[in-house]
Design a protein around this motif. Structure first.
Motif, PDB file in Angstrom:
ATOM      1  N   GLY A 131      43.536 -15.894   8.048  1.00 19.34           N
ATOM      2  CA  GLY A 131      43.300 -14.919   9.094  1.00 19.34           C
ATOM      3  C   GLY A 131      42.258 -15.420  10.082  1.00 19.34           C
ATOM      4  N   CYS A 132      41.701 -14.516  10.840  1.00 23.13           N
ATOM      5  CA  CYS A 132      40.699 -14.887  11.851  1.00 23.13           C
ATOM      6  C   CYS A 132      39.468 -15.582  11.269  1.00 23.13           C
ATOM      7  CB  CYS A 132      40.279 -13.655  12.655  1.00 23.13           C
ATOM      8  SG  CYS A 132      41.624 -12.967  13.656  1.00 23.13           S
ATOM      9  N   PRO A 133      39.078 -15.311  10.007  1.00 21.22           N
ATOM     10  CA  PRO A 133      37.911 -16.004   9.441  1.00 21.22           C
ATOM     11  C   PRO A 133      38.187 -17.443   9.004  1.00 21.22           C
ATOM     12  CG  PRO A 133      38.224 -13.835   8.436  1.00 21.22           C
ATOM     13  CD  PRO A 133      39.477 -14.162   9.178  1.00 21.22           C
ATOM     14  N   LEU A 176      47.055  -6.171   8.979  1.00 20.09           N
ATOM     15  CA  LEU A 176      47.648  -7.059   9.978  1.00 20.09           C
ATOM     16  C   LEU A 176      48.903  -7.648   9.343  1.00 20.09           C
ATOM     17  CD1 LEU A 176      44.383  -8.592  11.256  1.00 20.09           C
ATOM     18  CD2 LEU A 176      46.241  -8.138  12.831  1.00 20.09           C
ATOM     19  N   PHE A 177      50.002  -7.698  10.111  1.00 19.82           N
ATOM     20  CA  PHE A 177      51.264  -8.140   9.521  1.00 19.82           C
ATOM     21  C   PHE A 177      52.216  -8.602  10.619  1.00 19.82           C
ATOM     22  CE2 PHE A 177      51.570  -3.732  10.661  1.00 19.82           C
ATOM     23  CZ  PHE A 177      52.870  -3.534  11.099  1.00 19.82           C
ATOM     24  N   ARG A 182      59.966 -11.644  14.667  1.00 19.97           N
ATOM     25  CA  ARG A 182      58.762 -10.896  14.294  1.00 19.97           C
ATOM     26  C   ARG A 182      57.594 -11.220  15.230  1.00 19.97           C
ATOM     27  NH1 ARG A 182      62.316  -9.145  11.425  1.00 19.97           N
ATOM     28  NH2 ARG A 182      62.197  -8.691   9.185  1.00 19.97           N
ATOM     29  N   TYR A 183      56.673 -10.267  15.306  1.00 19.18           N
ATOM     30  CA  TYR A 183      55.498 -10.401  16.164  1.00 19.18           C
ATOM     31  C   TYR A 183      54.272  -9.940  15.394  1.00 19.18           C
ATOM     32  CZ  TYR A 183      59.217 -10.381  19.674  1.00 19.18           C
ATOM     33  OH  TYR A 183      60.366 -10.647  20.382  1.00 19.18           O
ATOM     34  N   ILE A 184      53.099 -10.389  15.830  1.00 17.55           N
ATOM     35  CA  ILE A 184      51.862  -9.957  15.193  1.00 17.55           C
ATOM     36  C   ILE A 184      51.628  -8.473  15.490  1.00 17.55           C
ATOM     37  CG2 ILE A 184      50.457 -10.730  17.175  1.00 17.55           C
ATOM     38  CD1 ILE A 184      48.221 -11.349  15.177  1.00 17.55           C
ATOM     39  N   LYS A 185      51.355  -7.710  14.431  1.00 18.93           N
ATOM     40  CA  LYS A 185      51.127  -6.270  14.528  1.00 18.93           C
ATOM     41  C   LYS A 185      49.871  -5.902  13.748  1.00 18.93           C
ATOM     42  CE  LYS A 185      54.896  -5.270  16.824  1.00 18.93           C
ATOM     43  NZ  LYS A 185      54.899  -4.534  18.111  1.00 18.93           N
ATOM     44  N   MET A 186      49.271  -4.793  14.114  1.00 23.08           N
ATOM     45  CA  MET A 186      48.078  -4.385  13.372  1.00 23.08           C
ATOM     46  C   MET A 186      47.893  -2.871  13.399  1.00 23.08           C
ATOM     47  SD  MET A 186      44.912  -5.386  15.873  1.00 23.08           S
ATOM     48  CE  MET A 186      44.793  -4.764  17.560  1.00 23.08           C
ATOM     49  N   TYR A 187      47.202  -2.383  12.378  1.00 25.08           N
ATOM     50  CA  TYR A 187      46.761  -0.989  12.332  1.00 25.08           C
ATOM     51  C   TYR A 187      45.301  -0.990  12.792  1.00 25.08           C
ATOM     52  CZ  TYR A 187      50.969  -0.186   9.555  1.00 25.08           C
ATOM     53  OH  TYR A 187      52.275  -0.123   9.123  1.00 25.08           O
ATOM     54  N   GLY A 188      45.123  -0.835  14.095  1.00 28.08           N
ATOM     55  CA  GLY A 188      43.813  -1.012  14.701  1.00 28.08           C
ATOM     56  C   GLY A 188      42.721  -0.119  14.141  1.00 28.08           C
ATOM     57  N   VAL A 198      35.991 -11.396  10.322  1.00 23.81           N
ATOM     58  CA  VAL A 198      36.854 -10.491   9.566  1.00 23.81           C
ATOM     59  C   VAL A 198      38.262 -10.645  10.110  1.00 23.81           C
ATOM     60  CG1 VAL A 198      36.295  -8.584  11.146  1.00 23.81           C
ATOM     61  CG2 VAL A 198      37.276  -8.078   8.904  1.00 23.81           C
ATOM     62  N   GLY A 199      39.254 -10.560   9.223  1.00 29.68           N
ATOM     63  CA  GLY A 199      40.615 -10.695   9.722  1.00 29.68           C
ATOM     64  C   GLY A 199      41.664 -10.562   8.643  1.00 29.68           C
ATOM     65  N   ALA A 200      42.890 -10.891   9.016  1.00 30.35           N
ATOM     66  CA  ALA A 200      44.065 -10.673   8.185  1.00 30.35           C
ATOM     67  C   ALA A 200      43.848 -11.140   6.766  1.00 30.35           C
ATOM     68  CB  ALA A 200      45.272 -11.378   8.797  1.00 30.35           C
ATOM     69  N   GLY A 201      44.290 -10.309   5.845  1.00 33.55           N
ATOM     70  CA  GLY A 201      44.202 -10.676   4.442  1.00 33.55           C
ATOM     71  C   GLY A 201      43.931  -9.526   3.474  1.00 33.55           C
ATOM     72  N   MET A 202      42.939  -8.647   3.700  1.00 30.93           N
ATOM     73  CA  MET A 202      41.895  -8.734   4.726  1.00 30.93           C
ATOM     74  C   MET A 202      40.731  -9.546   4.175  1.00 30.93           C
ATOM     75  SD  MET A 202      42.688  -7.097   7.555  1.00 30.93           S
ATOM     76  CE  MET A 202      41.146  -6.648   8.362  1.00 30.93           C
ATOM     77  N   ASN A 203      40.294 -10.495   4.972  1.00 34.77           N
ATOM     78  CA  ASN A 203      39.238 -11.398   4.560  1.00 34.77           C
ATOM     79  C   ASN A 203      37.969 -11.194   5.389  1.00 34.77           C
ATOM     80  OD1 ASN A 203      40.904 -12.845   2.641  1.00 34.77           O
ATOM     81  ND2 ASN A 203      41.931 -13.754   4.403  1.00 34.77           N
ATOM     82  N   ILE A 204      36.850 -11.395   4.713  1.00 37.40           N
ATOM     83  CA  ILE A 204      35.536 -11.331   5.365  1.00 37.40           C
ATOM     84  C   ILE A 204      34.731 -12.545   4.911  1.00 37.40           C
ATOM     85  CG2 ILE A 204      33.295 -10.140   5.309  1.00 37.40           C
ATOM     86  CD1 ILE A 204      34.803  -7.522   5.073  1.00 37.40           C
ATOM     87  N   ASN A 205      33.974 -13.144   5.835  1.00 41.41           N
ATOM     88  CA  ASN A 205      33.073 -14.205   5.403  1.00 41.41           C
ATOM     89  C   ASN A 205      31.915 -14.336   6.383  1.00 41.41           C
ATOM     90  OD1 ASN A 205      34.392 -15.494   7.539  1.00 41.41           O
ATOM     91  ND2 ASN A 205      35.517 -16.910   6.227  1.00 41.41           N
ATOM     92  N   ALA A 206      30.908 -15.080   5.935  1.00 39.60           N
ATOM     93  CA  ALA A 206      29.710 -15.289   6.758  1.00 39.60           C
ATOM     94  C   ALA A 206      28.948 -16.484   6.214  1.00 39.60           C
ATOM     95  CB  ALA A 206      28.825 -14.049   6.740  1.00 39.60           C
TER      96      ALA A 206
END
Length: 352
Positions: free
Chosen positions: A134-136, A213-214, A228-234, A339-347
């Motif tokens: 994902g974005c991270p 995100l899917f 298919r296209y990138i979609k999200m539940y904002g 933070v991003g698709a997966g949902m993944n978080i890192n720092a």
């Protein structure tokens, strides 16, 4: 031994796409019906929430691996290293190479292998692979590079984040205005210089959050249902990010023992200005503080959300003095977070 970013590079595409360029789009709800308000209202609300005024798209002849190569070249030149000395090339992306007008992604061979080929690296022990996080992804790539170096498996790594999201967006979905293209790259290596990566934190939330995100169908029911296209539940992503990201940043910082007052900058994934500002305020609130002025540099207003590329390009622009009224100085403590698709978080916490 300290593990530092010794070189950086980025590729910002030349094509500027403004909010006004979406004036003639037919935006639809997810049920296929037209929105009840004009595109002028759509774009104005969009700007208020995301802060995005324009974004960058790649030219038709370029692929994700191409712009990654451009950024990698710059990072190698910046670090003044011989690319043959690289032990790993870690390439974070999410959609591979999607040719202009195509409906399939291409990840054979891996994009990391293509970049290694373009760099003309002959050394077979330079291991090249892709990560989907994902974005991270770029942040996670840096964390992996650090782990290899700490384990004695590597001395020098190239970490890339690149994406051409303009080719996987539904033109009938107003969320498509968020996404953009770009590439950033960094050299991570062991040095005797003080500072560098001080701590990191990573988590994957998949029990309820995996499909926030899917890949989904176009809102236009006349479109090919197999494309298919990138979609999200904002809204769900917004609430998730606010509840999880500040705490992860706090846990990461606490591993270092550095007080929050010493944090000079927070380089956060450029997802949405309103969300990023809320994350920063909540992070400092955990310490009973308010964010100091200028602590959160932003590039989203003109570059949009290029997923894995937002943080490495933001860092590259910042470290090279190309962001107005922003600078980094030797010894500054910086938090990188995503933070991003997966949902993944890192720092990770980094000292310049």
């Amino acid at each position: 031994m300290n593990i530092r970013i010794t070189g950086s590079g980025s590729y910002i595409p030349n094509r500027v796409v403004t909010n006004a360029d979406f004036a003639k789009h037919l935006f639809l709800d997810d049920d296929g019906t037209p929105l009840s308000y004009t595109n002028e209202v759509v774009t104005e609300k969009f700007k208020q929430i995301t802060g995005i005024e324009e974004r960058r798209y790649v030219e038709e002849n370029l692929l994700t691996s191409d712009i990654a190569y451009f950024a990698a070249q710059k990072a190698i030149e910046d670090a003044k290293i011989d690319p043959e000395t690289l032990d790993y090339i870690i390439f974070a992306h999410n959609f591979g190479n999607v040719k202009d007008g195509a409906i399939q992604t291409d990840i054979l061979p891996s994009l990391a292998s293509r970049v290694k080929h373009s760099l003309k690296i002959k050394n077979p022990k330079c291991v090249a692979y892709d990560i989907l996080f994902g974005c991270p992804g770029w942040v996670e790539g840096v964390i992996q590079a650090q782990a290899y170096i700490k384990a004695g498996m590597a001395k020098r790594c190239l970490v890339i984040g690149a994406e051409t999201l303009s080719r996987v967006v539904d033109p009938h979905d107003r969320d498509s205005m968020i996404y953009s293209d770009g590439a950033g790259a960094s050299i991570i290596e062991a040095t005797e210089e003080e500072g560098g990566i001080l701590a990191h934190e990573t988590a994957s939330y998949t029990f309820e959050e995996a499909y926030f995100l899917f890949f989904g169908n176009s809102f236009n029911k006349d479109h090919d249902p197999d494309v298919r296209y990138i979609k999200m539940y904002g809204r769900k992503i917004y609430e998730f990010a606010l509840s999880r990201v500040p705490q992860a940043m706090k846990e990461c910082l606490e591993k270092t023992g550095i007080p929050v007052e010493n944090v000079k900058k927070v380089l956060i994934h450029q997802a949405n200005e309103k969300m990023d500002e809320a994350i920063i305020h909540r992070f400092f609130k955990l310490y009973g503080k308010t964010p100091p002025a200028g602590v959160m540099p932003m590039s989203i207003h003109t570059l949009g959300n290029s997923s894995v590329a937002t943080i490495p390009t933001l860092y590259d622009l910042l470290i090279k003095g190309q962001l107005e009224d922003q600078e980094l100085n030797k010894g500054d403590v910086v938090i990188f977070a995503s933070v991003g698709a997966g949902m993944n978080i890192n720092a990770f916490v980094y000292q310049i």
